[in-house]
Scaffold this motif. Structure first.
Motif, PDB file in Angstrom:
ATOM      1  N   LEU A  75      24.527  35.323  -1.898  1.00  0.00           N
ATOM      2  CA  LEU A  75      24.868  36.604  -1.265  1.00  0.00           C
ATOM      3  C   LEU A  75      23.787  36.992  -0.270  1.00  0.00           C
ATOM      4  CD1 LEU A  75      26.452  38.862  -4.020  1.00  0.00           C
ATOM      5  CD2 LEU A  75      27.238  38.696  -1.671  1.00  0.00           C
ATOM      6  N   ALA A  91      32.470  37.044   1.463  1.00  0.00           N
ATOM      7  CA  ALA A  91      32.722  37.984   0.377  1.00  0.00           C
ATOM      8  C   ALA A  91      33.390  39.237   0.915  1.00  0.00           C
ATOM      9  CB  ALA A  91      31.420  38.347  -0.326  1.00  0.00           C
ATOM     10  N   LYS A  92      32.846  39.729   1.991  1.00  0.00           N
ATOM     11  CA  LYS A  92      33.410  40.935   2.588  1.00  0.00           C
ATOM     12  C   LYS A  92      34.887  40.747   2.901  1.00  0.00           C
ATOM     13  CE  LYS A  92      33.335  43.209   7.090  1.00  0.00           C
ATOM     14  NZ  LYS A  92      32.721  44.518   7.284  1.00  0.00           N
ATOM     15  N   VAL A 105      36.984  40.449  -0.293  1.00  0.00           N
ATOM     16  CA  VAL A 105      37.087  41.738  -0.968  1.00  0.00           C
ATOM     17  C   VAL A 105      38.066  42.649  -0.229  1.00  0.00           C
ATOM     18  CG1 VAL A 105      35.813  43.859  -1.461  1.00  0.00           C
ATOM     19  CG2 VAL A 105      34.842  41.655  -2.087  1.00  0.00           C
ATOM     20  N   ASN A 106      37.928  42.706   1.082  1.00  0.00           N
ATOM     21  CA  ASN A 106      38.817  43.570   1.854  1.00  0.00           C
ATOM     22  C   ASN A 106      40.277  43.190   1.677  1.00  0.00           C
ATOM     23  OD1 ASN A 106      36.754  45.056   2.802  1.00  0.00           O
ATOM     24  ND2 ASN A 106      36.658  44.078   4.817  1.00  0.00           N
ATOM     25  N   ILE A 148      32.810  39.094  -8.804  1.00  0.00           N
ATOM     26  CA  ILE A 148      32.014  38.246  -7.940  1.00  0.00           C
ATOM     27  C   ILE A 148      30.880  37.587  -8.709  1.00  0.00           C
ATOM     28  CG2 ILE A 148      30.421  40.053  -7.220  1.00  0.00           C
ATOM     29  CD1 ILE A 148      30.663  38.882  -4.366  1.00  0.00           C
ATOM     30  N   ALA A 149      30.540  36.388  -8.320  1.00  0.00           N
ATOM     31  CA  ALA A 149      29.406  35.698  -8.917  1.00  0.00           C
ATOM     32  C   ALA A 149      28.858  34.708  -7.904  1.00  0.00           C
ATOM     33  CB  ALA A 149      29.833  34.976 -10.184  1.00  0.00           C
ATOM     34  N   THR A 150      27.594  34.374  -8.045  1.00  0.00           N
ATOM     35  CA  THR A 150      26.991  33.437  -7.102  1.00  0.00           C
ATOM     36  C   THR A 150      26.476  32.202  -7.826  1.00  0.00           C
ATOM     37  OG1 THR A 150      24.943  34.683  -7.304  1.00  0.00           O
ATOM     38  CG2 THR A 150      26.286  35.136  -5.393  1.00  0.00           C
ATOM     39  N   VAL A 163      38.208  42.248  -7.178  1.00  0.00           N
ATOM     40  CA  VAL A 163      37.508  40.972  -7.234  1.00  0.00           C
ATOM     41  C   VAL A 163      36.252  41.040  -8.091  1.00  0.00           C
ATOM     42  CG1 VAL A 163      37.743  41.209  -4.706  1.00  0.00           C
ATOM     43  CG2 VAL A 163      35.864  39.881  -5.631  1.00  0.00           C
ATOM     44  N   SER A 187      27.997  36.226   2.605  1.00  0.00           N
ATOM     45  CA  SER A 187      28.344  37.609   2.287  1.00  0.00           C
ATOM     46  C   SER A 187      29.474  38.088   3.189  1.00  0.00           C
ATOM     47  CB  SER A 187      27.123  38.526   2.350  1.00  0.00           C
ATOM     48  OG  SER A 187      26.486  38.431   3.576  1.00  0.00           O
TER      49      SER A 187
END
Lengths: 330, 330
Positions: free
Chosen positions: A71, A80-81, A84-85, A96-98, A94, A77
């Motif tokens: 992230l 991710a954005k 998520v959107n 989340i994990a990294t 959602v 990221s």
DNA sequence: CTGAAAGCGCTAACAA
DNA sequence: TTGTTAGCGCTTTCAG
């Protein structure tokens, strides 16, 4: 405030309430009167279903797992954005994990997601992701983003690495460059290989012999010293260098700084070309050519692909969505 | 593979299995023999509890909601990273959502999280977050990160904005600067106000009168034109400017570029000071002084605070953890 | 048109 | 030492 609270308050059954509130009132032919009563009661008492219970009962949680490498890298990221959107806009939440690019960690996070009954997982897979078969065989839905795993038929969304690189390098050639270096990192990753292939093809098509001294791989981008050593060696061996193709944005800034310190090249980045972009490039290197991938799209398509697989039950194996990059040729 | 599958396969009851598998075997005084049988069966059949069911039953989901302004700003995505890491290390999963600094969206996402029965929420609150009381009155656990809401007694973790700014500006003064501008954005946010207060106090302590022409607020950082107009006006009014204090990292790069284009100042950023940092600052502006907040810590402490509130039931109202910044004075 | 009841997979109070 | 059973809150089949 639960379903049965409403039911008993109104003297109807839980079933009735459930149907009305999930929009099946008409199809179950529940009287308008009762429907109204139920809806109003729910509204005034601000009722909302317990999603845990609903998920348990339904066997679907309207939840997706997002498993990315990191992230801290703006590239991920942004993914991710985007995910998520998109997910949010279609009513999914959602988790989340990294993985930090650690494939054991990745495997264990996939487990966690499974136990939490996510409906599916989107991931930027690490190399040697051996959990994939187990997961999908157990009925798990999966979509790969950014990188596909060669030989796997998991639905993926990627960009046209080879073609965009080809166009980038061709463009430098058209502008008159002939000694074009390729600066890369992690060159064994499938994406990087494709970008290198594009570079090579562009040179060959232009009748320029590929000079391996021009192809430079740096192990750690975050080690400025390493980057500089590589560049110095490059300049020593090919002093009349007139172009650079960066296979990824992260290499640009360290190079920029080193060159600026030595007072060579840049001029706004003419002669430079790069895969991906960072906001500061617009102002720091306005003349650099860029293949800008729409991460927004990448994320959105990944979600779409996953939902398709979840909702239609269609696994659409082998589907690979390839997005074109927006070419900013300067 | 469910609890009752194991139970019936082994001819024991679900309760027994549940106890054994959740480590309560000894305290429930279940025979070692059965415990062993159960554990082995579970292991070989790779049993894992359905967390939805468990959460529903327990009334706790081991899930936290993270609600940040944005995922494209590296500052917030670092917070996400820190929170995710910490949460994971203590067995919690995080659901993530972005408010885009829109407080209606924020409110509705909080609702979503509630319905999904997260155990608590960590957020970087927007201004006018009016959902807070409703949420906490309904028993919701909440922690604010980065910004506290003045007058609210929600546990928060923040940094010492005033003090770090004071030290940054004092340092510029010690280096001989006397006409130090303050460049800010969103100056009504509580953090920004604190940073401005630090700036003012530093000047006053040094006996330098505060010149309001030197204090500049720009509405949109992403509008390069706006930034440049503000800077041009600043330079016109105070041509002998010899220092700048940036209240936030995002202002630095646009300024850098504009100044570089006009051929003024930088010199590696001597005379500049800034709150937060970006990776590129190290190489672009090695002489700039920086108050670097440990976002890693901020996220971790936020998680800790939340878990404390969840697990001890202790609400520890009014707790505010203030982290010091690491001062990189150059 | 509506209700009773079973079931999703797990926990825990109460029996035995 | 172990089993029975009643939930957690929702969906849905089957009967009225």
């Amino acid at each position: 405030m639960s379903l049965s609270d409403i039911a008993s308050a109104l003297g109807v059954s839980k079933a009735t309430v459930s149907w009305v509130l999930s929009g099946k009132g008409d199809s179950r032919r529940i009287s308008q009167a009762t429907q109204k009563r139920v809806k109003e009661y729910a509204a005034t008492h601000n009722y909302h279903p317990n999603m845990l219970a609903r998920s348990l009962s339904l066997g679907r949680s309207k939840t997706i797992g997002l498993l990315i490498s990191s992230l801290s890298d703006p590239f991920y990221s942004s993914i991710a954005k985007a995910v998520v959107n998109r997910a949010e806009s279609v009513g999914y939440t959602v988790m989340i994990a990294t993985s930090e690019s650690d494939c054991n960690k990745e495997a264990s996070l996939v487990e966690t997601f499974s136990h939490r009954k996510v409906d599916g997982i989107i991931t930027t897979p690490t190399e040697g992701a051996d959990w994939v078969d187990g997961f999908t065989n157990a009925g798990g839905r999966l979509v790969f983003a950014d990188r596909a795993v060669p030989g796997s038929d998991i639905p993926s969304v990627v960009v046209d690495n080879e073609q965009s690189s080809y166009r980038l390098v061709s463009h430098l050639i058209e502008k008159g460059c002939s000694k074009i270096a390729m600066f890369t990192t992690a060159h064994n990753l499938v994406n990087m290989k494709a970008r290198q292939a594009g570079y090579v093809r562009a040179l060959e098509d232009a009748g320029i012999p590929v000079d391996t001294r021009l192809i430079r791989d740096v192990a750690s981008v975050y080690n400025q010293k390493m980057v500089e050593d590589e560049l110095d060696d490059l300049l020593r061996q090919v002093p009349d260098l007139d172009g650079i193709f960066f296979t990824t944005h992260v290499l640009v800034l360290p190079t920029y700084v080193h060159f600026a310190n030595r007072g060579i090249m840049p001029q706004g980045g003419a002669g430079w070309a790069c895969f991906h972009s960072l906001p500061e490039f617009d102002i720091l290197l306005p003349k650099m050519s860029i293949a800008r991938m729409s991460i927004e799209q990448l994320g959105a398509r990944a979600v779409d692909l996953l939902l398709e697989s979840i909702e239609n039950g269609t696994v659409s194996l082998g589907t690979t969505v390839t997005l074109s990059c927006e070419m900013m040729l300067k």
